[in-house]
Design an enzyme around this catalytic site. Sequence first.
Site, PDB file in Angstrom:
ATOM      1  CB  SER A   1      -0.910   0.018   1.231  1.00  0.00           C
ATOM      2  OG  SER A   1      -1.746  -1.106   1.247  1.00  0.00           O
TER       3      SER A   1
ATOM      4  N   GLY B   1      -2.519   5.688  -8.069  1.00  0.00           N
ATOM      5  CA  GLY B   1      -3.575   6.309  -7.289  1.00  0.00           C
ATOM      6  C   GLY B   1      -4.776   5.417  -7.077  1.00  0.00           C
TER       7      GLY B   1
ATOM      8  CD  GLN C   1       5.460   4.059  -8.813  1.00  0.00           C
ATOM      9  OE1 GLN C   1       5.103   3.978  -9.991  1.00  0.00           O
ATOM     10  NE2 GLN C   1       6.689   3.838  -8.428  1.00  0.00           N
TER      11      GLN C   1
ATOM     12  CD  GLU D   1      -1.944  -7.760  -4.154  1.00  0.00           C
ATOM     13  OE1 GLU D   1      -1.604  -6.616  -3.794  1.00  0.00           O
ATOM     14  OE2 GLU D   1      -1.266  -8.469  -4.919  1.00  0.00           O
TER      15      GLU D   1
ATOM     16  CB  SER E   1      -5.604  -3.115  -5.879  1.00  0.00           C
ATOM     17  OG  SER E   1      -4.625  -2.349  -6.479  1.00  0.00           O
TER      18      SER E   1
ATOM     19  CG  HIS F   1       3.226  -2.904 -13.817  1.00  0.00           C
ATOM     20  ND1 HIS F   1       3.902  -2.166 -14.759  1.00  0.00           N
ATOM     21  CD2 HIS F   1       2.287  -2.083 -13.292  1.00  0.00           C
ATOM     22  CE1 HIS F   1       3.382  -0.948 -14.788  1.00  0.00           C
ATOM     23  NE2 HIS F   1       2.405  -0.875 -13.912  1.00  0.00           N
TER      24      HIS F   1
ATOM     25  CG  HIS G   1       2.034  -4.639 -10.183  1.00  0.00           C
ATOM     26  ND1 HIS G   1       2.912  -3.906  -9.426  1.00  0.00           N
ATOM     27  CD2 HIS G   1       0.937  -3.852 -10.367  1.00  0.00           C
ATOM     28  CE1 HIS G   1       2.377  -2.724  -9.160  1.00  0.00           C
ATOM     29  NE2 HIS G   1       1.176  -2.673  -9.701  1.00  0.00           N
TER      30      HIS G   1
END
Length: 520
Positions: free
Chosen positions: A47, A53, A51, A361, A377, A233, A337
Site C-alpha cells: 500500500s 492512485g 504510485q 489483495e 486495488s 506489470h 505486480h
Amino acid sequence: METIRSQRAGAPVIIGGGLAGLMTALRLAPQPVILLAKTPLAEGAASAWAQGGVAAAVGDGDDPALHAADTLAAGDGLSDPAVAARIAAAAPAAVAELQRYGVMFDRDAQGRFALGLEAAHGRRRIVHVAGDGTGAAIMRALVAAVRATPSITVVEGLEARRLLIDDRGIAGVLAAGPWSACLLPSRQVVLATGGLGGLYAHTTNPLGAIGQGVALAARAGAALTDMEFVQFHPTALAVGLDPMPLVSEAVRGEGAVLVDETGERFMAGKGRAELEPRDVVSRAVAAHVAAGHRVFLDARGSLGADFATHFPSIAARCRAAGIDPAIQPIPVRPAVHYHMGGIAVDAEGRSTVEGLWACGEAASTGLHGANRLASNSLLEAVVAAGFVADSIAGVASGPLAAPRPVALPPAPDAGALRAFVSETLDVVRDRAGLDAAIARLQLLAFRGGDAADPALVALLIATAALAREESRGGHWRADFPHPSPAWARRLVQRVDDTGTRVICRAVPLPNASQPLASGA
Ligand SMILES: Cc1cc2nc3c(=O)[nH]c(=O)nc-3n(C[C@H](O)[C@H](O)[C@H](O)COP(=O)(O)OP(=O)(O)OC[C@H]3O[C@@H](n4cnc5c(N)ncnc54)[C@H](O)[C@@H]3O)c2cc1C
C-alpha cells in the site's frame, strides 16, 4: 508460549498493517481490535508503494457505471458484475473518506481533482497525491489515525503463522516473531496480508509479500478462488534491483511509448498500443525480450523535462540507477505486480470458514476477475474493509476456547522457490512447466519446513493454471492460446480434509447456468 489475555482478549484480530488492515481497524472503532503486522505499520506493505492512485468516477462526465464497465472489460468475463457495480459506486465516498483522514489529493488550478489516465480506463479517473506518492501519503494519514485511536491495539513485529480452529470455526491466531511466540484467542479474524509477488524472482512487491494469508486460510480449510490469475506489470525498472521499482502505468498514460534498442515502437498499431490492458502489454514486452531485444519506456518526447514534476518518485529511482528519464529511455521488463485471486469471500468479506474474513489483495471478492483494472486495488482495499467491518460489527463473537497446543511452524521463506516459480508460472505457461511445478511443489507444501507455506501458495496457482485450459486475462497458456467460452467459470480450490492435497473444481459464475468445463 504466551497467551495474550488482556482486557482485549477475544477482540477481533486483524492480520496486516497495509491499507486493508488499517481501514478495517478504523472502521470498527470504537470496538476494540488487535491489529497484528509482521513489520512496523506501513513498512513491508505494498500500500505504501502505490504510485498511480485510486480509481473513482469523480470527474466531469464520468459515472460509476462507466468505471464498473471498464472493470468488467479488464476482468475478461470473470469479474462479478454486482461486485464491480457496488465497489465502483462506493468509490467517490471512499475518496471522500480518505480526505477526511487528511489525504490531500492533487487538484488542478480550478480546485478540481487532477485526474490521471491509466491503461484500459475510458476516462481520466485516477486521484493521486504528489503525482506518484499516493500510497505513501494515504498510509501516513491512516497510520497516524490508527495510532491515535485508543480502541486499536497495534502489535508490530509478530507474524501470524497458523490460524487455530475448533468445531465452531476460528478460535485464534498463533503468531511469532524472531524471539517470541504467542496465542491470540479470538472468534473473529481478518486476513489483510496483501499479495504474493515475493514468490517470484521478478516482482514489484515487497519481498515479504508471499501470500501468507492464502496459506493460513488454506491450512484452516478455507476456499481459495481465481488463484491462477497473477498480474504482471509490463514496466518494472530493469536495473538489477530486487524487488524491482515500478514505472507506473500513468507514465504511459501521459504519452510515454515502449521501444526496443533499435528505437522500434513495437506496440504501435496494436489496439490502444501502450494503453492496452496490462496482460496484453506484458506479453508483448515478454515476447520481445524472449526474441532477444531490450525494452525501454521512452518518455523523452511526451514528458521530457517535465518528467520529474509529474513523477518525482519514479524520477528519483531512475536517477539513483543512473538514468535521467527526461533525456534517456528507461529500461523495463515485466514483473509480478498483483494477485487477482485469493481467499474466496462473499459480499460481506466472509471466507468459507466461520469467523474468518479477508479483504485487500489477500481476498478474492470477484471484482478483478481475470485481470485487475489499474488503480482498482487501493479502492477495493478501502471499500471491502468497510464491508468486513460492518459484517464483524453485526455479529456477536462466540465464546472463547482454551487454545489447543499447536506446533509452531518456522518462519516461511520463499527464497529457494523464487527462480523455479518464475520459470514455471510465468507470463506464459504450458502443461510441461505446470506439471513440473506441481510435482515439486506438492512435495514441499505438505512436509513442513520453511518453504512449505510458500510452496502451498505456488501449488494453488499451478493447480488452477493447469486446470484452466484456455488463455484469459492474466493467465496465458502457450498450449491453449485462446479464451474458451466453456471456461467462463471460476476455479475454487481447497486443501482436502487429510491436509495433504489440493482439490480444484470449476463453478459457474454468479447467475450463469452453463455446464461445467470438463477436466477441472
Ligand atoms: C509498487 C506498487 C505500486 C502499486 N500501485 C498501485 C496504485 O497506484 N493503485 C492501486 O490501486 N494499487 C496499486 N498497487 C497495488 C496495491 O498497492 C495493493 O494491492 C494494495 O495496497 C494491497 O493492500 P493490502 O492492505 O491488501 O496489502 P499490503 O499493503 O501489502 O499490506 C499487507 C500487510 O500484511 C502484513 N502481513 C503479511 N503477512 C503477515 C503475517 N503472516 N502476519 C502479520 N502480518 C502480515 C504485511 O507486513 C503488511 O503490513 C501497487 C502495488 C505495488 C507493489
